[in-house]
Design an enzyme around this catalytic site. Structure first.
Site, PDB file in Angstrom:
ATOM      1  N   ILE A   1       2.999 112.542 -32.927  1.00  0.00           N
ATOM      2  CA  ILE A   1       5.043 112.675 -33.560  1.00  0.00           C
ATOM      3  C   ILE A   1       5.741 113.033 -32.283  1.00  0.00           C
ATOM      4  O   ILE A   1       6.908 113.146 -33.322  1.00  0.00           O
ATOM      5  CB  ILE A   1       5.046 112.220 -34.787  1.00  0.00           C
ATOM      6  CG1 ILE A   1       4.528 113.244 -35.269  1.00  0.00           C
ATOM      7  CG2 ILE A   1       3.913 110.729 -35.275  1.00  0.00           C
ATOM      8  CD1 ILE A   1       4.447 113.645 -37.067  1.00  0.00           C
TER       9      ILE A   1
ATOM     10  N   ARG B   1       9.237 123.461 -26.394  1.00  0.00           N
ATOM     11  CA  ARG B   1       8.332 124.180 -25.537  1.00  0.00           C
ATOM     12  C   ARG B   1       6.934 124.606 -26.222  1.00  0.00           C
ATOM     13  O   ARG B   1       6.273 124.798 -24.710  1.00  0.00           O
ATOM     14  CB  ARG B   1       9.335 124.807 -26.052  1.00  0.00           C
ATOM     15  CG  ARG B   1      10.482 125.021 -24.929  1.00  0.00           C
ATOM     16  CD  ARG B   1      11.006 126.052 -24.672  1.00  0.00           C
ATOM     17  NE  ARG B   1      11.303 127.225 -25.653  1.00  0.00           N
ATOM     18  CZ  ARG B   1      11.260 129.017 -25.906  1.00  0.00           C
ATOM     19  NH1 ARG B   1      11.308 129.833 -24.834  1.00  0.00           N
ATOM     20  NH2 ARG B   1      11.322 128.875 -26.681  1.00  0.00           N
TER      21      ARG B   1
ATOM     22  N   LYS C   1       1.527 120.637 -37.234  1.00  0.00           N
ATOM     23  CA  LYS C   1       2.364 121.181 -35.510  1.00  0.00           C
ATOM     24  C   LYS C   1       1.147 122.558 -35.157  1.00  0.00           C
ATOM     25  O   LYS C   1       0.420 123.666 -35.760  1.00  0.00           O
ATOM     26  CB  LYS C   1       3.448 122.836 -36.729  1.00  0.00           C
ATOM     27  CG  LYS C   1       4.030 123.046 -35.104  1.00  0.00           C
ATOM     28  CD  LYS C   1       5.019 123.407 -35.580  1.00  0.00           C
ATOM     29  CE  LYS C   1       6.474 124.630 -34.049  1.00  0.00           C
ATOM     30  NZ  LYS C   1       7.227 125.125 -34.708  1.00  0.00           N
TER      31      LYS C   1
ATOM     32  N   ASP D   1      17.882 128.906 -35.137  1.00  0.00           N
ATOM     33  CA  ASP D   1      17.864 127.100 -34.362  1.00  0.00           C
ATOM     34  C   ASP D   1      18.192 126.500 -34.694  1.00  0.00           C
ATOM     35  O   ASP D   1      17.806 125.392 -35.090  1.00  0.00           O
ATOM     36  CB  ASP D   1      16.829 127.318 -33.305  1.00  0.00           C
ATOM     37  CG  ASP D   1      16.580 126.628 -32.082  1.00  0.00           C
ATOM     38  OD1 ASP D   1      18.170 126.441 -31.620  1.00  0.00           O
ATOM     39  OD2 ASP D   1      15.568 125.594 -32.044  1.00  0.00           O
TER      40      ASP D   1
END
Length: 263
Positions: A15, A19, A38, A134
């Site tokens: 999904i 990087r 993940k 980030d």
């Protein structure tokens, strides 16, 4: 893939992709509940000490902050020779980038509805000594109940005792000038990034831009904040004042996350 992971979860389709890894949908073998998995490939970061450090920290820092309702929850972590696998809360709705692309600029009230939980999540992370580093629309997710979730702590770092942060991390449009300049910095880089997001929601365009990453970085370093009347004519003075306090090049004068919440 890790054998225990396959015992505990059924892994299905991809999904997302980044990087250093891939995000899959998965389901609990016991309850059938849906999660995001993940998978971070160690081989892709083995030659970069900074990225390797972030990889080792991501699951640990997520566990430290994911008890907040606006931070993505982490449930399990697995590891084998090739990868680290993090089982996360599944957010089935769009991310903020998709929403901005579909219909920005936002009415001020709608931007406010995004900023309050986002800044609450950032302030929570800062209280726990974690800087995300980030903050960008792609990393701001929404679940099926439309609740905001701050995600992707792959660049996050722990700060404590006044020790500054270092390293050039982040995304060109959203990165703070002190990071671009290569100086040491503190957690207020997250406030700058959130300020850029607020500006984009209200204006439909970033405050600092260029045709290349180099041009964008130069614009960020100049930090020449403008409010064109053609775009900001209907935006309140209070919102513009808050943007000035979040997008302040002088870090000492820039608002903290707690100060933003108190405005």
């Amino acid at each position: 893939m890790n054998k225990q992971l396959h015992t505990d979860y059924t892994v299905s389709e991809e999904i997302g992709r980044g990087r250093f890894g891939v995000v899959f949908r998965c389901h609990s073998a016991v309850t059938g509940e849906c999660f995001a998995l993940k998978s971070i490939d160690k081989r892709l970061i083995q030659h970069d000490a900074d990225d390797g450090h972030c990889l080792r920290n991501e699951a640990k820092l997520l566990r430290l902050v994911s008890d907040h309702p606006n931070v993505i929850r982490v449930f399990d972590v697995y590891e084998d020779d090739d990868c680290v696998y993090i089982v996360l809360e599944y957010c089935g709705s769009s991310d903020l980038y998709q929403r901005i692309t579909a219909r920005s600029p936002f009415p001020e009230k709608e931007a406010h509805r995004v900023m309050v939980p986002l800044m609450d999540a950032i302030a929570h992370c800062h209280r726990r000594g974690v800087s995300h580093r980030d903050i960008k629309p792609d990393n701001i997710l929404f679940n099926n109940l439309n609740h905001l979730k701050l995600a992707d702590f792959g660049s996050a770092e722990y700060f404590h005792g006044g020790v500054p942060l270092s390293g050039v991390v982040g995304t060109p449009y959203y990165v703070a000038p002190e990071v671009v300049a290569g100086r040491d910095y503190n957690e207020k880089v997250d406030v700058w990034s959130a300020g850029v997001i607020l500006y984009i929601m209200l204006a439909g365009a970033p405050p600092f831009y260029g045709d290349s990453a180099k041009d964008i970085f130069e614009a960020v370093l100049r930090a020449n904040l403008r409010f064109p009347k053609s775009i900001f004519g209907l935006v309140s003075p209070e919102a513009k004042d808050l943007l000035r306090k979040m997008l302040c090049k002088d870090v000492h004068r820039r608002f903290s996350a707690e100060q933003v919440l108190s405005e």
